[in-house]
Design a protein around this motif. Structure first.
Motif, short mmCIF file in Angstrom:
data_model
loop_
_atom_site.label_atom_id
_atom_site.label_comp_id
_atom_site.label_asym_id
_atom_site.label_seq_id
_atom_site.Cartn_x
_atom_site.Cartn_y
_atom_site.Cartn_z
N THR A 106 0.81 -1.23 0.00
CA THR A 106 0.00 0.00 0.00
C THR A 106 0.83 1.27 0.00
O THR A 106 0.29 2.34 -0.24
CB THR A 106 -0.93 0.03 1.22
OG1 THR A 106 -0.14 -0.07 2.40
CG2 THR A 106 -1.95 -1.10 1.16
N VAL A 107 2.15 1.17 0.26
CA VAL A 107 3.00 2.36 0.32
C VAL A 107 4.21 2.16 -0.57
O VAL A 107 4.89 1.14 -0.49
CB VAL A 107 3.44 2.66 1.77
CG1 VAL A 107 4.35 3.88 1.81
CG2 VAL A 107 2.24 2.87 2.67
N PHE A 108 4.50 3.19 -1.43
CA PHE A 108 5.65 3.16 -2.33
C PHE A 108 6.38 4.50 -2.21
O PHE A 108 5.74 5.55 -2.21
CB PHE A 108 5.20 2.96 -3.78
CG PHE A 108 4.53 1.64 -4.00
CD1 PHE A 108 5.27 0.55 -4.42
CD2 PHE A 108 3.17 1.49 -3.79
CE1 PHE A 108 4.66 -0.68 -4.62
CE2 PHE A 108 2.55 0.29 -3.99
CZ PHE A 108 3.29 -0.82 -4.41
N THR A 109 7.71 4.44 -2.12
CA THR A 109 8.51 5.67 -2.02
C THR A 109 9.09 6.01 -3.39
O THR A 109 9.39 5.13 -4.19
CB THR A 109 9.64 5.50 -0.99
OG1 THR A 109 10.42 4.37 -1.34
CG2 THR A 109 9.09 5.36 0.41
N ILE A 110 9.25 7.32 -3.61
CA ILE A 110 9.76 7.84 -4.88
C ILE A 110 10.88 8.82 -4.54
O ILE A 110 10.72 9.69 -3.68
CB ILE A 110 8.66 8.57 -5.66
CG1 ILE A 110 7.50 7.60 -5.93
CG2 ILE A 110 9.19 9.16 -6.96
CD1 ILE A 110 6.22 8.29 -6.40
N GLY A 111 12.04 8.68 -5.20
CA GLY A 111 13.15 9.59 -4.96
C GLY A 111 14.40 9.18 -5.71
O GLY A 111 14.39 8.25 -6.52
N ARG A 112 15.51 9.87 -5.43
CA ARG A 112 16.78 9.56 -6.08
C ARG A 112 17.52 8.40 -5.41
O ARG A 112 18.42 7.82 -5.99
CB ARG A 112 17.68 10.80 -6.06
CG ARG A 112 17.75 11.47 -7.39
CD ARG A 112 18.80 12.56 -7.54
NE ARG A 112 19.78 12.73 -6.51
CZ ARG A 112 19.80 13.73 -5.64
NH1 ARG A 112 18.89 14.67 -5.68
NH2 ARG A 112 20.74 13.81 -4.73
N SER A 113 17.14 8.08 -4.20
CA SER A 113 17.80 7.00 -3.47
C SER A 113 17.55 5.66 -4.17
O SER A 113 16.41 5.37 -4.57
CB SER A 113 17.26 6.92 -2.04
OG SER A 113 17.70 5.73 -1.42
N PRO A 114 18.58 4.82 -4.30
CA PRO A 114 18.37 3.51 -4.90
C PRO A 114 17.48 2.62 -4.03
O PRO A 114 16.96 1.60 -4.50
CB PRO A 114 19.78 2.93 -5.04
CG PRO A 114 20.67 3.79 -4.24
CD PRO A 114 19.98 5.09 -3.99
N ASP A 115 17.29 2.99 -2.77
CA ASP A 115 16.43 2.23 -1.87
C ASP A 115 14.95 2.54 -2.07
O ASP A 115 14.09 1.86 -1.49
CB ASP A 115 16.81 2.49 -0.40
CG ASP A 115 18.21 2.02 -0.09
OD1 ASP A 115 18.68 1.05 -0.74
OD2 ASP A 115 18.85 2.61 0.80
N CYS A 116 14.61 3.56 -2.87
CA CYS A 116 13.21 3.91 -3.12
C CYS A 116 12.57 2.86 -4.00
O CYS A 116 13.25 2.20 -4.81
CB CYS A 116 13.11 5.28 -3.80
SG CYS A 116 13.45 6.65 -2.69
N VAL A 125 15.20 15.82 -8.41
CA VAL A 125 14.40 14.98 -7.52
C VAL A 125 15.19 14.79 -6.23
O VAL A 125 16.38 14.50 -6.25
CB VAL A 125 14.10 13.61 -8.18
CG1 VAL A 125 13.40 12.68 -7.21
CG2 VAL A 125 13.26 13.82 -9.44
N SER A 126 14.53 14.95 -5.08
CA SER A 126 15.19 14.77 -3.78
C SER A 126 15.47 13.30 -3.52
O SER A 126 14.89 12.40 -4.14
CB SER A 126 14.30 15.34 -2.66
OG SER A 126 14.15 16.72 -2.81
N TRP A 127 16.37 13.05 -2.56
CA TRP A 127 16.77 11.69 -2.22
C TRP A 127 15.54 10.85 -1.84
O TRP A 127 15.34 9.76 -2.34
CB TRP A 127 17.77 11.75 -1.07
CG TRP A 127 18.53 10.48 -0.86
CD1 TRP A 127 18.39 9.62 0.20
CD2 TRP A 127 19.52 9.92 -1.70
NE1 TRP A 127 19.25 8.57 0.05
CE2 TRP A 127 19.96 8.73 -1.11
CE3 TRP A 127 20.09 10.31 -2.91
CZ2 TRP A 127 20.93 7.92 -1.67
CZ3 TRP A 127 21.07 9.50 -3.46
CH2 TRP A 127 21.48 8.33 -2.84
N LEU A 128 14.71 11.39 -0.98
CA LEU A 128 13.42 10.77 -0.63
C LEU A 128 12.38 11.85 -0.91
O LEU A 128 12.14 12.73 -0.10
CB LEU A 128 13.41 10.34 0.84
CG LEU A 128 12.21 9.53 1.29
CD1 LEU A 128 12.07 8.26 0.47
CD2 LEU A 128 12.34 9.18 2.76
#
Length: 182
Positions: A106-116, A125-128
């Motif tokens: 139900t939750v997805f993160t978007i950002g520059r971090s490869p962990d997103c 685009v911010s890291w998170l």
């Protein structure tokens, strides 16, 4: 009583006055405000003028000279015109598609971090950067305090904005069109 023809002419045209009027006529002719024939006829009349009033009538009907724009201002104008032409000639960036996810998450993160969950390589685009959260059958996109913001169809999505397929979403300068589920 003294005869009027024996009095000195108070308003007699001086050589300096004549030179000034001839200079104005020359400049007017050079700038195209006066034809060559008119210029020659008026110079002849200026050389024969007896009073300052006669001289004044020789140039009073000339249009105002064009305003001289300093070179630095003209160059700045040229640069702005060229920059606008380059910007308008550049094709608009192709809008990539972003599919709304399927599955139990139900939750997805978007950002520059490869962990997103959705890593974006755009430097704006911010890291998170943002979060996409499912609430029932709807999806809510929320900004996570990014520097360049998150927008949905042009509106800020600070605390959350309901999104659906067809919406345009922007993370910094990265632009996507939302499409149906994966």
């Amino acid at each position: 009583m003294v005869a009027s023809d024996s009095l000195p002419e108070v308003f007699r045209a001086s050589d300096e006055d004549r030179d000034g009027v001839i200079r104005m006529l020359r400049d007017g002719s050079a700038e195209g405000r006066l034809s060559q024939e008119t210029f020659l006829a008026r110079v002849d009349r200026a050389l024969r003028a007896k009073s300052a009033e006669e001289l004044a009538h020789l140039h009073e009907d000339l249009p105002d000279p064009p305003r001289r724009i300093p070179l630095r201002d003209r160059v700045a104008g040229w640069r702005a015109t060229i920059a606008a032409a380059v910007r308008s000639a550049r094709p608009a960036p192709a809008m990539r598609e972003l599919a709304l996810p399927r599955g139990p998450r139900t939750v997805f993160t978007i950002g520059r971090s490869p962990d997103c969950d959705l890593p974006l390589g755009d430097p704006t685009v911010s890291w998170l950067h943002a979060e996409l959260r499912r609430t029932g059958d709807d999806w809510v996109l929320a900004d996570l305090g990014s520097l360049n913001g998150t927008r949905v169809n042009g509106w800020r999505a600070n605390s959350g904005f309901t999104v659906r397929a067809g919406d345009c979403v922007r993370f910094g300068r990265a632009v996507f069109r939302l499409v149906g589920r994966w």
